[in-house]
Write a protein that holds these residues in place. Structure first.
Motif, short mmCIF file in Angstrom:
data_model
loop_
_atom_site.label_atom_id
_atom_site.label_comp_id
_atom_site.label_asym_id
_atom_site.label_seq_id
_atom_site.Cartn_x
_atom_site.Cartn_y
_atom_site.Cartn_z
N LYS A 193 2.54 -3.37 0.40
CA LYS A 193 4.13 -3.56 -0.07
C LYS A 193 3.97 -4.69 -1.08
CE LYS A 193 5.94 -2.36 4.46
NZ LYS A 193 6.61 -2.84 6.01
N VAL A 194 3.17 -5.69 -0.88
CA VAL A 194 2.97 -6.79 -1.92
C VAL A 194 2.71 -6.29 -3.24
CG1 VAL A 194 1.57 -8.63 -2.71
CG2 VAL A 194 2.32 -8.57 -0.32
N LEU A 195 1.57 -5.32 -3.25
CA LEU A 195 1.30 -4.65 -4.53
C LEU A 195 2.22 -3.66 -5.14
CD1 LEU A 195 -2.31 -3.80 -3.46
CD2 LEU A 195 -1.66 -5.76 -4.69
N ASP A 196 3.20 -3.05 -4.22
CA ASP A 196 4.15 -2.65 -5.03
C ASP A 196 5.29 -3.38 -5.33
OD1 ASP A 196 6.24 -0.30 -5.26
OD2 ASP A 196 7.27 -1.01 -3.24
N LEU A 197 5.49 -4.69 -4.79
CA LEU A 197 6.26 -5.50 -5.67
C LEU A 197 5.79 -5.93 -6.96
CD1 LEU A 197 7.74 -7.80 -2.76
CD2 LEU A 197 8.98 -5.97 -4.29
N LEU A 198 4.47 -5.98 -7.29
CA LEU A 198 3.72 -6.69 -8.23
C LEU A 198 3.38 -5.80 -9.34
CD1 LEU A 198 1.24 -9.28 -6.53
CD2 LEU A 198 3.60 -9.82 -7.50
N GLN A 199 3.33 -4.23 -9.11
CA GLN A 199 2.83 -3.46 -10.15
C GLN A 199 3.62 -3.43 -11.24
OE1 GLN A 199 3.18 0.66 -9.30
NE2 GLN A 199 4.64 0.49 -7.50
N HIS A 200 4.98 -3.92 -11.47
CA HIS A 200 5.64 -3.94 -12.56
C HIS A 200 5.66 -5.38 -13.27
CE1 HIS A 200 6.98 0.15 -11.63
NE2 HIS A 200 7.52 -0.44 -10.67
N VAL A 201 5.46 -6.30 -12.41
CA VAL A 201 5.44 -7.85 -12.82
C VAL A 201 4.20 -8.24 -13.34
CG1 VAL A 201 7.62 -8.25 -11.81
CG2 VAL A 201 5.56 -8.83 -10.56
N GLN A 202 2.98 -7.56 -12.70
CA GLN A 202 1.62 -8.11 -12.81
C GLN A 202 0.83 -6.55 -13.14
OE1 GLN A 202 1.10 -11.40 -12.97
NE2 GLN A 202 -0.71 -10.64 -14.10
N PRO A 203 1.02 -5.89 -14.08
CA PRO A 203 0.55 -4.57 -14.25
C PRO A 203 -1.06 -4.47 -14.38
CG PRO A 203 1.58 -5.42 -16.30
CD PRO A 203 2.15 -6.27 -15.26
N ASP A 204 -1.68 -5.70 -14.80
CA ASP A 204 -3.08 -5.87 -14.63
C ASP A 204 -3.77 -5.91 -13.44
OD1 ASP A 204 -2.19 -8.36 -14.45
OD2 ASP A 204 -4.16 -9.29 -15.14
N LEU A 205 -3.14 -6.07 -12.45
CA LEU A 205 -3.54 -6.41 -10.96
C LEU A 205 -4.09 -4.95 -10.41
CD1 LEU A 205 -4.45 -8.20 -8.57
CD2 LEU A 205 -1.94 -7.76 -7.86
N ARG A 206 -5.43 -5.02 -9.71
CA ARG A 206 -6.02 -3.99 -8.95
C ARG A 206 -6.56 -4.37 -7.85
NH1 ARG A 206 -3.59 -2.32 -12.80
NH2 ARG A 206 -4.12 -0.46 -14.31
N THR A 207 -6.61 -3.60 -6.90
CA THR A 207 -7.18 -3.88 -5.51
C THR A 207 -8.20 -3.08 -4.94
OG1 THR A 207 -4.88 -5.14 -5.38
CG2 THR A 207 -6.54 -4.60 -3.24
N ALA A 208 -9.22 -3.67 -4.58
CA ALA A 208 -10.15 -2.85 -3.94
C ALA A 208 -9.95 -3.19 -2.49
CB ALA A 208 -11.39 -3.22 -4.28
N ILE A 209 -9.80 -2.03 -1.60
CA ILE A 209 -9.85 -2.19 -0.14
C ILE A 209 -11.16 -1.84 0.44
CG2 ILE A 209 -8.62 -1.42 1.95
CD1 ILE A 209 -5.99 -1.42 0.24
N VAL A 210 -12.03 -2.52 1.07
CA VAL A 210 -13.25 -2.24 1.54
C VAL A 210 -13.30 -2.23 3.06
CG1 VAL A 210 -15.43 -2.98 2.03
CG2 VAL A 210 -14.24 -3.34 -0.20
N GLY A 211 -13.64 -1.16 3.60
CA GLY A 211 -13.42 -0.97 5.11
C GLY A 211 -13.04 0.08 5.58
N ASP A 212 -13.01 0.57 6.90
CA ASP A 212 -12.45 1.73 7.33
C ASP A 212 -11.79 1.40 8.83
OD1 ASP A 212 -12.03 4.50 7.70
OD2 ASP A 212 -14.09 4.73 6.91
N GLY A 213 -11.24 2.40 9.33
CA GLY A 213 -10.40 2.32 10.54
C GLY A 213 -9.52 3.24 10.97
N PRO A 214 -8.87 3.13 12.13
CA PRO A 214 -7.83 4.05 12.27
C PRO A 214 -6.75 4.56 11.82
CG PRO A 214 -7.69 2.27 13.85
CD PRO A 214 -8.83 1.82 13.18
N MET A 215 -6.29 3.10 10.81
CA MET A 215 -5.21 3.37 10.04
C MET A 215 -5.50 3.74 8.49
SD MET A 215 -2.79 0.14 10.96
CE MET A 215 -1.41 0.75 10.00
N ARG A 216 -6.72 4.14 8.39
CA ARG A 216 -6.98 4.51 6.99
C ARG A 216 -6.22 5.53 6.39
NH1 ARG A 216 -13.06 5.49 3.73
NH2 ARG A 216 -11.94 5.99 1.80
N ALA A 217 -6.19 6.76 6.90
CA ALA A 217 -5.43 7.95 6.48
C ALA A 217 -4.11 7.58 6.38
CB ALA A 217 -5.43 9.18 7.25
N GLU A 218 -3.22 6.78 7.11
CA GLU A 218 -1.80 6.59 7.14
C GLU A 218 -1.60 5.39 5.70
OE1 GLU A 218 1.07 3.66 9.47
OE2 GLU A 218 -0.38 4.53 10.66
N LEU A 219 -2.65 4.60 5.68
CA LEU A 219 -2.49 3.62 4.39
C LEU A 219 -2.73 4.34 3.14
CD1 LEU A 219 -4.39 0.46 6.19
CD2 LEU A 219 -2.14 0.56 5.56
#
Length: 385
Positions: free
Chosen positions: A215-241
């Motif tokens: 949700k944070v990245l959704d807010l920032l994608q237009h005001v900080q267009p150069d930002l990229r995020t790597a999410i490392v790890g796995d778990g029960p919520m991966r598909a949902e996320l």
């Protein structure tokens, strides 16, 4: 007590698995670091081994698998009891709920003189049954060690007697930082070489509130267009996320990398490390980021607030406050000098207050204090840090 060397304590470390997670890393660090002239260490996994087993074996520490198959497995309890009894251990230390439950019962049945339980989080996930088990078994260990004041307070309120509680901060090793080419790392994971890079590393489970990060990245994608995020790890919520990232149109801005063996390398290439948890103990990922001089943006979760000094070694925002998290992350990305200053201060604090040597020394002192109180001979030891 080892025959012929009356001052050497035999210690068994018991944990459910040896995956690359926070408690497992702490257990391996402690097992490898305990002085060999005072302790002989073995390890056991309640359920199954994992990638960290290789580190223990390389250090000459035997690892036994109990192979628990079911949630309630009396046969596994019997095998564990026989292992502890045959090993004639002076100290058994258990880690994480399942091993804490099985280990305390088995150690007492086997007549182990000293039993220590490690709790690594403010475990808000625990329901009525788990809390009842903890209260019931509280007197089956000599000490319950929390890795932060928040954890100790949680178990005190749960009903664990104050005299059985102890606090020992988790530790982090000061290792040579990986030599990386940040632009190459970005390109390797599919980002522009000149992008600003945020890193999340952890289990994809409700506790971590990774949905808040999206949700944070959704807010920032237009005001900080150069930002990229790597999410490392796995778990029960991966598909949902991953689906949520798609709904927010973040597919090109977020990469779900799964389990990685090169997290320090990825962290060294990142501009900022982000943690959005609802609760923690003393988060390993924050300690590792600080040791690598990386600024941290985190929620003010129990445990996290004891390691991140807001405005000094990182930035904190209220749990679940998406606009506040977005603002501090945006401001840090836009102010590289501020980010470097926070990272440098974080490293200084990690070295001073959360180094691995202090953690190991305090556990060694605890084992010997408890053993001496039970009439076991122990070697003279320096005062713990």
């Amino acid at each position: 007590m080892e025959t012929g060397s009356a001052a050497v304590l035999k210690v068994l470390q018991l944990i459910p698995t040896l995956d690359r997670s926070g408690a497992e890393k702490q257990m391996v660090m402690l097992s490898k670091g305990l002085p060999r002239d005072r302790f002989r260490v073995e390890a056991a996994v309640l359920t199954r081994p994992g990638p960290l087993e290789a580190e223990l074996v390389a250090a000459g520490i035997p690892v036994t698998s109990i192979a628990k198959r079911r949630k309630v497995d009396p046969f596994a309890l019997g095998r564990l009891t026989r292992l502890i009894r045959a090993g004639k251990f002076d100290v058994v230390q258990t880690w994480i709920f399942a091993a804490n439950a099985y280990g305390r019962i088995a150690a007492r049945r086997a007549g182990t003189p000293v039993v220590v339980t490690a709790e690594m989080a403010v475990d808000l996930w625990k329901g009525r049954i788990e809390r009842a088990v903890d209260r019931r078994l509280a007197t089956s260990c000599d000490k319950l060690v929390g890795n932060s004041n928040a954890v100790v307070d949680y178990y005190r309120k749960l009903g664990v007697p104050a005299e059985r509680l102890e606090m020992i901060y988790s530790g982090v090793a000061d290792e040579a930082p990986p030599q990386v080419d940040p632009a190459a790392v970005r390109a390797e994971i599919g980002f522009p070489p000149d992008a600003s890079l945020a890193l999340f590393a952890g289990r994809l489970a409700p506790q971590k509130r990774v949905g808040d990060l999206l949700k944070v990245l959704d807010l920032l994608q237009h005001v900080q267009p150069d930002l990229r995020t790597a999410i490392v790890g796995d778990g029960p919520m991966r598909a949902e996320l991953e689906k949520l990232a798609g709904r927010y149109d973040l597919v090109d801005r977020v990469r779900f990398l799964g389990h990685r063996e090169d997290v320090p390398r990825l962290m060294a290439a990142a501009d900022v490390v982000v943690l959005t948890s609802e609760y923690e103990g003393l988060p390993n990922v924050v300690l590792e980021a600080m040791m690598l001089s990386k600024p941290v943006v985190a929620t003010a979760a129990p445990g996290t607030t004891e390691v991140v000094a807001d405005g000094l070694t990182g930035m904190l925002a209220p749990i679940g406050d998406i606009p506040a998290l977005a603002k501090v992350l945006r401001n840090l990305i836009r102010d590289p000098a501020r980010a470097r200053a926070l990272g440098a201060a974080g490293r200084e604090r990690a070295l001073a207050e959360f180094n691995d040597g202090a953690m190991i020394a305090r556990f060694a002192d605890l084992y010997e204090r408890l053993a001496a109180a039970k009439g076991l001979a122990v070697a003279p030891s320096p005062t713990a840090s």
